[in-house]
Scaffold this motif. Structure first.
Motif, PDB file in Angstrom:
ATOM      1  N   ILE A 241       0.982  -1.334   0.058  1.00  0.00           N
ATOM      2  CA  ILE A 241      -0.020  -0.172  -0.054  1.00  0.00           C
ATOM      3  C   ILE A 241       0.797   1.297   0.018  1.00  0.00           C
ATOM      4  N   SER A 242       1.772   1.204   0.789  1.00  0.00           N
ATOM      5  CA  SER A 242       2.690   2.438   0.981  1.00  0.00           C
ATOM      6  C   SER A 242       3.560   3.025  -0.016  1.00  0.00           C
ATOM      7  N   SER A 323      -5.433   6.822  14.103  1.00  0.00           N
ATOM      8  CA  SER A 323      -5.491   6.494  12.662  1.00  0.00           C
ATOM      9  C   SER A 323      -4.488   7.129  11.825  1.00  0.00           C
ATOM     10  N   GLY A 324      -4.088   8.226  12.315  1.00  0.00           N
ATOM     11  CA  GLY A 324      -2.995   9.109  11.686  1.00  0.00           C
ATOM     12  C   GLY A 324      -3.860  10.006  10.719  1.00  0.00           C
ATOM     13  N   ILE A 325      -5.120   9.922  10.406  1.00  0.00           N
ATOM     14  CA  ILE A 325      -5.908  10.783   9.498  1.00  0.00           C
ATOM     15  C   ILE A 325      -6.508  11.921  10.555  1.00  0.00           C
ATOM     16  N   ASP A 407      -6.073   3.478   5.120  1.00  0.00           N
ATOM     17  CA  ASP A 407      -4.842   3.471   4.668  1.00  0.00           C
ATOM     18  C   ASP A 407      -4.267   4.879   4.451  1.00  0.00           C
ATOM     19  N   GLY A 408      -5.473   6.023   4.557  1.00  0.00           N
ATOM     20  CA  GLY A 408      -4.994   7.331   4.053  1.00  0.00           C
ATOM     21  C   GLY A 408      -5.271   7.673   2.569  1.00  0.00           C
ATOM     22  N   ARG A 409      -5.673   6.698   1.630  1.00  0.00           N
ATOM     23  CA  ARG A 409      -5.971   7.138   0.455  1.00  0.00           C
ATOM     24  C   ARG A 409      -7.579   7.839   0.239  1.00  0.00           C
ATOM     25  N   ASN A 443      -3.713  11.270  -0.962  1.00  0.00           N
ATOM     26  CA  ASN A 443      -3.304  10.351  -0.180  1.00  0.00           C
ATOM     27  C   ASN A 443      -2.812  11.069   1.045  1.00  0.00           C
ATOM     28  N   VAL A 444      -3.395  10.816   2.306  1.00  0.00           N
ATOM     29  CA  VAL A 444      -3.139  11.384   3.532  1.00  0.00           C
ATOM     30  C   VAL A 444      -1.903  10.761   4.139  1.00  0.00           C
ATOM     31  N   GLU A 445      -0.943  11.429   4.418  1.00  0.00           N
ATOM     32  CA  GLU A 445       0.549  10.642   5.043  1.00  0.00           C
ATOM     33  C   GLU A 445       0.003  10.565   6.427  1.00  0.00           C
TER      34      GLU A 445
END
Length: 453
Positions: A241-242, A323-325, A407-409, A443-445
């Motif tokens: 994914i990354s 979540s990092g988002i 996953d940030g997408r 894409n969100v890092e």
């Protein structure tokens, strides 16, 4: 007459087969299987046919990452194939090759013959491991080369639009596409190592053959869950994914490096466990079907421990939590992508050139109407983008609905005004063309945003 006893001299004993000879022998055995030959042909032909055919269609797979650009550049097709391969093809290929390389000897009952010929379990393990790795690399190279050739034939060497809206030239896209496929080798090797472990531990049991596929499916399901960033990155398939982070500016290298490193650690540990089990098995038992107890104690439990340790290390080393988002990351990503794509639309319509600095693009995003914490994945993100044109008193405004995955997408769907992002085509001097602002991928890092130099 007297009988004379003749003792065999040490020189009359045939030397043990070398690793090189065993490796060549294992390659011959693998390529003698019709399914391996069929897989090689499929990997070297099918992607080219698929990408070339889809690139000529008017309806493109816009729900697939980079699928919306398959009609304009051949490099998008290779990335579409990579996304499919990471989810389905590569787990299946590693199962067929690595998941059966040891179990085949159990089914055929040929371990005694092989041991007599080679006389070294260590060399047998090394030869089989290297042979299966060679075949897997050949299949991956075939997928990459075939998808690139099909894309270039079907759509040409056009520029590629990155996940933040910036334009990559054909040469830049070629290098990044190759790098993305190279990074995907990390999780592919980890699946192959798990296949070797299952093939050794479970013998003739079909579960050894299916283990990489089952493991890959579990990792995909886990990625759909609202996991914290350390847990998500501790899974060995995260590099599937990354690689998306390669197609932003600056490159989101943190998640990619972590994903590849974790997958390589899993590769080493799973291969070492398979080696440990192989050297301790009883080759005199012709009905050996593996040992479930040993598979658990020497396979499942050590890998579970590795996962726990990886999560702990990443939780201590990475600054992201949850979540990092977050709202700030989503707003920054949407504003950056809109600014780049607005300039692209300006070029399509032959309007005066404008820079991102002049546009002063900003985004205000809320999740679920703004009543919550404005963070985490979901299809209820709502963004209002504003910008300024030089010499204009009024401020431009556009609305987007976002579907952000775990996953940030995300996919940003334009909701007006019509002349900006409300219609999928724009009218140019050369005819109708796809509107880059109508829908776009981003894409969100998950790590804190990389500072721009």
């Amino acid at each position: 007459m007297t009988a004379t006893a003749v003792e065999a001299s040490p020189s009359s004993v045939a030397p043990a087969a070398s690793v090189a000879r065993g490796y060549r022998f294992e390659l011959v055995k693998l390529f003698a299987q019709w399914r391996i030959r069929l897989l090689v042909l499929a990997c070297w032909i099918a992607p080219a046919v698929f990408v070339a055919a889809v690139s000529q269609q008017s309806s493109l797979p816009v729900d697939t990452l980079f699928g919306r650009w398959m009609g304009t550049t051949g490099w998008a097709g290779s990335l579409v194939v990579l996304g499919f391969a990471g989810s389905y093809a590569l787990p299946l290929l590693t199962s067929v090759v690595a998941g059966d390389v040891f179990a085949a000897e159990d089914r055929l009952g040929t371990w005694r013959h092989l041991l007599v010929a080679v006389r070294s379990p260590r060399r047998i393990f090394l030869a089989k491991t290297l042979a299966s790795l060679t075949v897997i690399l050949l299949l991956v190279v075939g997928l990459w080369a075939s998808s690139v050739i099909g894309g270039l034939v079907g759509a040409g060497n056009g520029p590629l639009i990155g996940l933040d809206g910036h334009v990559l030239s054909g040469g830049q896209a070629a290098g990044l596409v190759l790098l993305a496929w190279v990074c995907a080798l990390g999780p592919t090797l980890s699946l192959a190592a798990i296949g070797l472990l299952g093939s050794v531990a479970l013998g003739r049991s079909p579960m050894g053959l299916l283990l990489p596929v089952v493991f890959a499916l579990l990792m995909q399901l886990a990625q759909l869950l609202p996991l914290s960033v350390p847990v998500r990155m501790a899974l060995p398939g995260y590099a599937f994914i990354s690689w998306n982070g390669l197609f932003t500016s600056p490159i989101q290298s943190g998640p990619l490096v972590v994903g590849v490193a974790v997958s390589l650690v899993w590769t080493v540990v799973a291969t070492a466990l398979a080696y440990f089990l192989f050297l301790r098995r009883d080759f005199t038992n012709l009905t050996h079907d593996g040992s479930v107890g040993r598979a658990v104690t020497a396979g499942v439990l050590p890998l579970a421990g590795l996962l726990a340790v990886s999560i702990g290390v990443l939780a201590a080393a990475t600054p992201s939590s949850g979540s990092g988002i977050t709202q700030d990351k989503v707003q920054r990503s949407v504003a950056t992508a809109f600014g780049h794509l607005y300039r692209l639309q300006t070029q399509q319509l032959n309007r005066p050139v404008v820079t991102e600095v002049q546009l002063q693009t900003a985004a205000a995003c809320v999740k679920g109407g703004g009543s919550g914490t404005n963070e985490g994945p979901g299809n209820d993100w709502h963004c209002t983008v504003t910008w300024h044109l030089p010499g204009a008193a009024a401020t431009g405004s556009a609305i987007y609905q976002l579907d952000v995955t775990s996953d940030g997408r995300y996919v940003a769907d334009g909701d007006g005004p019509k002349e900006v992002n409300g219609y999928f085509l724009v009218h140019t001097s050369q005819g109708d063309a796809p509107n880059p602002l109508w829908q776009f991928d981003g894409n969100v890092e998950l790590f804190p945003a990389t500072p721009k130099g």
